[in-house]
Design a protein around this motif. Structure first.
Motif, PDB file in Angstrom:
ATOM      1  N   LEU A   1       0.718  -0.902   0.017  1.00 46.02           N
ATOM      2  CA  LEU A   1      -0.019   0.378  -0.184  1.00 46.02           C
ATOM      3  C   LEU A   1       0.732   1.179   0.233  1.00 46.02           C
ATOM      4  O   LEU A   1       1.516   1.839   0.939  1.00 46.02           O
ATOM      5  CB  LEU A   1      -1.149   0.434   0.792  1.00 46.02           C
TER       6      LEU A   1
ATOM      7  N   GLN B   1      -3.115   4.442   1.640  1.00 43.55           N
ATOM      8  CA  GLN B   1      -3.139   4.082   3.174  1.00 43.55           C
ATOM      9  C   GLN B   1      -3.741   5.628   3.747  1.00 43.55           C
ATOM     10  O   GLN B   1      -4.993   5.042   4.648  1.00 43.55           O
ATOM     11  CB  GLN B   1      -1.264   4.290   3.962  1.00 43.55           C
TER      12      GLN B   1
ATOM     13  N   VAL C   1      -2.965  -4.794   6.062  1.00 46.35           N
ATOM     14  CA  VAL C   1      -4.272  -4.624   5.663  1.00 46.35           C
ATOM     15  C   VAL C   1      -4.663  -4.216   7.560  1.00 46.35           C
ATOM     16  O   VAL C   1      -5.190  -3.784   7.866  1.00 46.35           O
ATOM     17  CB  VAL C   1      -5.421  -4.777   4.784  1.00 46.35           C
TER      18      VAL C   1
END
Length: 813
Positions: free
Chosen positions: A486, A491, A581
């Motif tokens: 990411l 983010q 995540v």
């Protein structure tokens, strides 16, 4: 009278059987019959045609038995099957196997019966004794069970041994594999159906409270449903079977077994019609005008424009005319969510058909369509096979989707094109719907073959999402050059979405944890032993998986090439994204949507319910998340690796990438227009990404169609892919060479190959391919197909080539 029969075998033609005089008035095309093939093989086949033309090439055997009272397949279905077989170069039996639910194909498993008694004294081999013992205990086993007991190599010897000693008999009967579901139904005695008698019964049972509760529960349930299931009655009264038995012995109740529907009626209130917006009304009028002039219309509507509402109105029009409607969807994932919406409009007249239903359920759906109980059918490509009576309209949603193409096994048909032919048989209309139509459909509009209607705005004027292109270079680890999953921009966007109580979708077109495991010293990569692909690491199982043959291998901790223990997982799949995540956003509820996580029957429905109820904040998924998901709270979509989508060796790569990214982008901001899409890519200047950023289908089409015309690809030509498989690479190559040599004599045809497939070995079979560009004209295609069939037979008849698999794929995806 003679009958041409479709048998469930890969035979190049139909076989003709004689119709006994006593059957001639009963037999109709589409009925199943029992026939013999060879010395002692029995099959159930379907009658395709009745006639008086006696074949001269072989002795005609009689039909043994008629299985059905009414045809299971109607005349139009049989025509449809014939066209599929001819166009896609499939055997009639292959089409029948695909079309019929498993339980409508009778089982002809040869059974062996023990007939020698218990104390028989015979000399048998060791394997023979084991088989005889199993037969004595069970009395009867199948050939496949015997194979498991004695092994494949000993099967023939053991079978002959037992037959020679006359201790077994072969019983080769066909069995119906469909069995209706039965349930125990409780019935109140006639005498107690009068109110006075029932009140007297209440008084009699005053000292037996459980029995009294059973009577009261029965009265309540019977008023609601008109019948009472034993299981429901015991549950409602909190009673046991012994309490119920006491009332049966008193002749108050009787219990009988009754066939019940596996697909019970759904008690859902019908929704009133929703009015069109002005934009939708214009599109609807254009659609109707177009369908008055043409049989096929393309409805191009941006994601979230409300195409489904137009479909619903067209389906309702069709039902009002007393006809059936078919709505095709690319995958079950789309079916699950859309069905809940359609049920609110059409209630019990709506039928759903797909592979997650059991075989018994599929037979019942088949029958409900045949009898006209289901007015609307929703499903993926398999729904085309159902026995429609009066099909009024066929709607193909997301018509561009590659899932409409059947890849294996045969018939390798394209559901969109097949649906257009099916609709023509019923003289019905076709609507092709998509936000990103296929180049073929847009070209047909341009050529005046299809009508056209468009929805250029989202429902109620909601804005399209803003798209940002972001390079992940800055997040790559300096020492190892490993890409970060990411980017900081993504983010931050996720944090903002979560702060506003919005949902996020992260898209990565690779499942598993890591696409491959590599030695950082010598570069060795873990490979599948059966296929020419690297193994994917799945953390959920702790093993390396092959996504082609299903092989599972232990995780490698030491390199078998150089002995180093420096092993590293490269790149990332949905499992790894889900894990990272969850670590980055520990308070967020994260879910995953891919083939591995959606294996159970109700997994999809449960996930959609959790998304609807906001029990999921971030959804990580593969292509499944692209397929028409509609959730109002999704405000952010992240495409994590656009480069992998844009770098596949296929002439359709740009089209597929554009459609995929535009479709997944369309999941964002569908309710309030506050959608945002972040695409992570190293190639920021790629033209396809610029068209996605601008949501510009027209510019993409103009560019791509020039490329197709320049290099002679569809829609300007037709493609046929010829696949050669064999465990010996040299034989696969030689067979492909023989085919290519023969094709050089064909006019108007361009041949590319032979050469190895993209994945050159799967399941220990080496694969060679030839690609042919053929003229679009069907009259010129027919001699090409005939030549291919002849050349295939010629190659298979050559010594040493009989085991080469030769497959034709017309209009490959």
């Amino acid at each position: 009278m003679f009958a041409d029969i479709i048998l469930p075998l890969n035979l190049p033609q139909l076989l003709t059987y004689g119709v006994p005089i006593e059957m001639q008035e009963l037999l109709k095309p589409g009925m199943r019959v029992e026939v013999a093939l060879g010395k002692n093989k029995q099959y159930s086949g379907i009658v395709e045609r009745l006639h008086n033309e006696k074949p001269e090439a072989y002795m005609v055997k009689p039909i043994r038995n008629i299985i059905d009272e009414a045809p299971v397949a109607n005349e139009k279905q049989l025509k449809f099957w014939r066209w599929i077989g001819e166009y896609y170069m499939s055997a009639p039996g292959e089409v029948m196997q695909a079309a019929l639910p498993a339980h409508l194909k009778l089982m002809g498993e040869t059974r062996l019966q023990w007939i020698a008694g218990e104390d028989v004294q015979i000399n048998l081999s060791d394997e023979g004794y084991i088989a005889a013992e199993a037969l004595q205990i069970k009395g009867e086993i199948t050939i496949s069970e015997l194979r498991e007991i004695v092994g494949y190599r000993q099967l023939a010897a053991v079978l002959n041994e037992l037959l020679e000693h006359e201790v077994i008999r072969i019983n080769d009967e066909l069995e119906q594999s469909y069995k209706p579901r039965k349930e125990r139904i409780v019935v109140l005695a006639e005498v107690y159906k009068e109110e006075q008698a029932l009140m007297h019964l209440f008084d009699r049972l005053a000292r037996a409270p459980k029995q009294l509760e059973l009577i009261m529960a029965y009265t309540e349930l019977n008023i609601k449903k008109g019948y009472v299931r034993q299981v429901d009655l015991l549950d409602r009264a909190k009673a046991t079977a012994s309490h119920l038995k006491a009332l049966v012995e008193k002749d108050v109740f009787s219990i009988k077994e009754q066939e019940i529907d596996r697909l019970p009626a759904k008690d859902i209130p019908i929704t009133k019609e929703v009015a069109f917006t002005p934009v939708q009304q214009v599109a609807y009028d254009d659609l109707n005008k177009g369908l008055n002039e043409k049989n096929v219309a393309l409805l191009q509507g941006v994601t979230g424009s409300g195409k489904t509402l137009l479909y619903i109105h067209k389906i309702q029009e069709c039902i009002n005319q007393g006809k059936q409607a078919l709505l095709l969807l690319p995958e079950i994932a789309v079916t699950t969510q859309l069905v809940s919406r359609l049920l609110a409009y059409f209630g019990d007249s709506l039928g759903v058909y797909h592979s997650h239903f059991s075989n018994n359920e599929r037979v019942e759906i088949w029958e409900k369509v045949r009898k006209g109980i289901y007015k609307v059918v929703v499903g993926p490509r398999s729904a085309l096979w159902l026995p429609y009576n009066t099909l009024g309209i066929v709607i193909i949603d997301e018509e561009h989707d590659g899932s409409y193409k059947q890849r294996d096994p045969a018939p390798r048909f394209h559901a969109r094109d097949a649906a257009i032919y099916l609709a023509a048989l019923y003289e019905s209309k076709v609507i092709l719907g998509s936000a990103t139509p296929s180049l073929e459909s847009l070209y047909n509009v341009q050529q005046g073959k299809y009508a056209y209607a468009s929805l250029k705005d989202r429902y109620m004027g909601v804005k399209m999402p803003e798209i940002e292109l972001v390079s992940p270079r800055s997040t790559d680890t300096a020492k190892t050059k490993t890409p970060g999953i990411l980017t900081p921009q993504l983010q931050q966007a996720i944090l903002e979405a979560l702060a506003h109580k919005k949902q996020v979708i992260l898209f990565q077109n690779r499942r598993g944890y890591s696409p491959f495991q590599q030695c950082t010293v010598c570069g060795w990569v873990a490979q599948c032993t059966n296929c020419a692909v690297s193994l994917t690491y799945h953390k959920s199982t702790g093993k390396l998986h092959c996504h082609y043959c299903g092989l599972k291998a232990a995780l490698t901790h030491a390199c078998p090439s150089c002995g180093s223990s420096s092993m590293s997982s490269k790149s990332f799949g949905t499992e790894k994204i889900e894990e990272e995540v969850q670590q980055l956003f520990p308070k967020a509820k994260v879910a995953r949507m891919d083939v591995d996580s959606m294996r159970k029957k109700n997994s999809m429905a449960e996930l959609f319910e959790n998304l609807q109820k906001h029990k999921v904040d971030i959804l990580v998924g593969t292509q499944m998340v692209v397929k028409g998901l509609d959730f109002a709270s999704v405000s952010l979509v992240g495409i994590l690796s656009a480069d992998s989508i844009l770098s596949f060796p296929d002439f359709r790569v740009n089209e597929r990438a554009f459609q995929l990214m535009e479709q997944v982008s369309g999941r964002a901001g569908r309710a309030d227009g506050e959608g945002r899409v972040i695409i992570q890519t190293y190639n920021l200047q790629h033209p396809t990404l610029q068209w996605v950023k601008e949501h510009n289908v027209s510019a993409f089409y103009r560019s791509e169609i020039k490329f197709r015309e320049m290099f002679g690809y569809p829609p300007f030509t037709r493609l046929i892919k010829i696949i050669f498989r064999h465990k010996d690479e040299a034989k696969a190559m030689a067979a492909a060479g023989l085919m290519a040599q023969g094709l050089l004599t064909m006019p108007h045809v361009t041949v590319q190959g032979p050469g190895p497939a993209v994945v050159a070995r799967i399941r220990d079979q080496y694969i060679q391919e030839i690609w042919m560009k053929c003229p679009k004209d069907n009259k010129q295609m027919e001699p090409v197909k005939e030549f291919l069939k002849t050349q295939k037979q010629y190659i298979l008849n050559q010594r040493g080539y009989s085991n080469v698999q030769i497959v034709f794929d017309v209009d490959p995806a």
